[in-house]
Motif scaffolding. Structure first.
Motif, PDB file in Angstrom:
ATOM      1  N   LYS A 188      47.913  51.084  77.625  1.00 26.36           N
ATOM      2  CA  LYS A 188      47.698  50.591  76.269  1.00 26.36           C
ATOM      3  C   LYS A 188      48.927  49.837  75.764  1.00 26.36           C
ATOM      4  CE  LYS A 188      46.761  54.484  74.256  1.00 26.36           C
ATOM      5  NZ  LYS A 188      46.376  55.406  73.171  1.00 26.36           N
ATOM      6  N   ASP A 189      48.710  48.825  74.984  1.00 25.65           N
ATOM      7  CA  ASP A 189      49.781  48.097  74.326  1.00 25.65           C
ATOM      8  C   ASP A 189      50.508  49.044  73.367  1.00 25.65           C
ATOM      9  OD1 ASP A 189      50.932  46.428  72.005  1.00 25.65           O
ATOM     10  OD2 ASP A 189      50.375  44.869  73.450  1.00 25.65           O
ATOM     11  N   TYR A 190      51.833  48.962  73.315  1.00 32.93           N
ATOM     12  CA  TYR A 190      52.602  49.876  72.465  1.00 32.93           C
ATOM     13  C   TYR A 190      52.167  49.803  71.005  1.00 32.93           C
ATOM     14  CZ  TYR A 190      55.413  45.860  70.885  1.00 32.93           C
ATOM     15  OH  TYR A 190      55.817  44.670  70.359  1.00 32.93           O
ATOM     16  N   ARG A 191      51.698  48.632  70.560  1.00 22.60           N
ATOM     17  CA  ARG A 191      51.330  48.477  69.149  1.00 22.60           C
ATOM     18  C   ARG A 191      50.147  49.354  68.758  1.00 22.60           C
ATOM     19  NH1 ARG A 191      51.500  41.997  69.686  1.00 22.60           N
ATOM     20  NH2 ARG A 191      50.578  42.672  71.660  1.00 22.60           N
ATOM     21  N   SER A 192      49.321  49.709  69.746  1.00 22.13           N
ATOM     22  CA  SER A 192      48.139  50.523  69.438  1.00 22.13           C
ATOM     23  C   SER A 192      48.510  51.966  69.084  1.00 22.13           C
ATOM     24  CB  SER A 192      47.188  50.511  70.638  1.00 22.13           C
ATOM     25  OG  SER A 192      47.759  51.178  71.755  1.00 22.13           O
ATOM     26  N   TYR A 193      49.740  52.368  69.328  1.00 17.87           N
ATOM     27  CA  TYR A 193      50.181  53.732  69.021  1.00 17.87           C
ATOM     28  C   TYR A 193      50.572  53.889  67.548  1.00 17.87           C
ATOM     29  CZ  TYR A 193      50.557  54.658  74.058  1.00 17.87           C
ATOM     30  OH  TYR A 193      50.300  54.833  75.396  1.00 17.87           O
ATOM     31  N   TYR A 194      50.682  52.789  66.839  1.00 15.40           N
ATOM     32  CA  TYR A 194      51.296  52.820  65.516  1.00 15.40           C
ATOM     33  C   TYR A 194      50.304  52.611  64.387  1.00 15.40           C
ATOM     34  CZ  TYR A 194      55.980  52.537  67.562  1.00 15.40           C
ATOM     35  OH  TYR A 194      57.138  52.801  68.251  1.00 15.40           O
ATOM     36  N   SER A 195      50.487  53.395  63.334  1.00 13.62           N
ATOM     37  CA  SER A 195      49.921  53.058  62.032  1.00 13.62           C
ATOM     38  C   SER A 195      50.912  52.130  61.336  1.00 13.62           C
ATOM     39  CB  SER A 195      49.731  54.327  61.193  1.00 13.62           C
ATOM     40  OG  SER A 195      51.005  54.928  60.927  1.00 13.62           O
ATOM     41  N   ASP A 196      50.476  51.508  60.260  1.00 11.16           N
ATOM     42  CA  ASP A 196      51.385  50.625  59.521  1.00 11.16           C
ATOM     43  C   ASP A 196      52.610  51.388  59.016  1.00 11.16           C
ATOM     44  OD1 ASP A 196      49.672  48.522  59.950  1.00 11.16           O
ATOM     45  OD2 ASP A 196      48.764  48.584  57.946  1.00 11.16           O
ATOM     46  N   GLY A 197      52.376  52.611  58.536  1.00 12.89           N
ATOM     47  CA  GLY A 197      53.475  53.400  57.996  1.00 12.89           C
ATOM     48  C   GLY A 197      54.481  53.796  59.056  1.00 12.89           C
ATOM     49  N   LEU A 198      53.990  54.184  60.231  1.00  9.56           N
ATOM     50  CA  LEU A 198      54.906  54.589  61.295  1.00  9.56           C
ATOM     51  C   LEU A 198      55.685  53.384  61.815  1.00  9.56           C
ATOM     52  CD1 LEU A 198      55.953  56.899  63.024  1.00  9.56           C
ATOM     53  CD2 LEU A 198      54.135  56.396  64.671  1.00  9.56           C
ATOM     54  N   ALA A 199      55.019  52.241  61.941  1.00  6.93           N
ATOM     55  CA  ALA A 199      55.718  51.027  62.382  1.00  6.93           C
ATOM     56  C   ALA A 199      56.835  50.664  61.409  1.00  6.93           C
ATOM     57  CB  ALA A 199      54.729  49.875  62.515  1.00  6.93           C
TER      58      ALA A 199
END
Length: 220
Positions: A188-199
């Motif tokens: 999976k792309d690393y971006r898929s692990y994140y919510s907006d808040g966590l990013a």
């Protein structure tokens, strides 16, 4: 960290940036170095004394340690390089690494979101294996005044090309980079692990990396 007197370079090894592969590829150069037997002996003595004699540069030492320990003219004349990585991607890699090799550190916080929020909590007790991954990469690269000390920064995102440039610069044939410590579930792309808040939280924590290294959440 690898110091080579024969090939006149200093490699600063930042965790989770492909460094284990780089170290393995450069190991044969160490064997040719006239000072390698002394370095090896100091490393063994340091290990046997529980690292109480400060006789070696640790694997993940910051460049300022070498600047303080080496003669100035020698340090200034070295080709100093490191590899860096997108901070958001690095945190995903670190989580997978801990899941695989130290799963007890995730107990009760198994999800990437929960674990990362806890890991970045400034009130959390210090734990070495967690805190190496939350130290900004730029901390390994600057002097006490925040000035960048490296001559070249390779990117994990173009590891092969930049490693080839480094080898050509120090004047050695480019050895193959072995695949070391690859995560088992990184389809999976690393971006898929994140919510907006966590990013946003990770971006704030690594703000200096984002600014100095030129990364953003969506890529370099």
């Amino acid at each position: 960290m690898i110091l080579s007197n024969r090939y006149n370079f200093l490699y600063v090894h930042i965790a989770k940036t492909g460094g284990t592969s780089v170290r393995a590829a450069l190991r044969r150069l160490q064997w040719r170095d006239p000072y390698y037997p002394a370095q090896w002996l100091c490393s063994r003595l340091s290990h046997l004394t529980g690292h109480r004699i400060a006789a070696k540069l640790p694997r993940h030492a910051k460049i300022v340690c070498a600047q303080e320990m080496l003669p100035r003219e020698m340090f200034d004349g070295l080709f100093k390089f490191a590899f860096v990585r997108n901070p958001w991607d690095l945190q995903v890699s670190s989580w997978h690494h801990l899941k695989r090799e130290r799963p007890h550190l995730l107990e009760g916080r198994e999800s990437f979101d929960a674990f990362t929020r806890w890991k970045l909590d400034p009130q959390r007790p210090y734990q070495y294996h967690l805190d190496t991954a939350i130290t900004p990469q730029t901390d390994y690269l600057v002097d006490l005044h925040g000035r960048l000390l490296t001559n070249y920064l390779g990117r994990y995102e173009r590891l092969l090309e930049d490693f080839d440039y480094i080898c050509r610069t120090i004047g050695v044939p480019t050895p193959a980079l072995p695949h070391k410590r690859q995560a088992t579930d990184r389809s999976k792309d690393y971006r898929s692990y994140y919510s907006d808040g966590l990013a946003e939280l990770v971006g704030r924590h690594f703000a200096r990396d984002v600014e100095m290294l030129g990364y953003r959440f969506d890529g370099p």
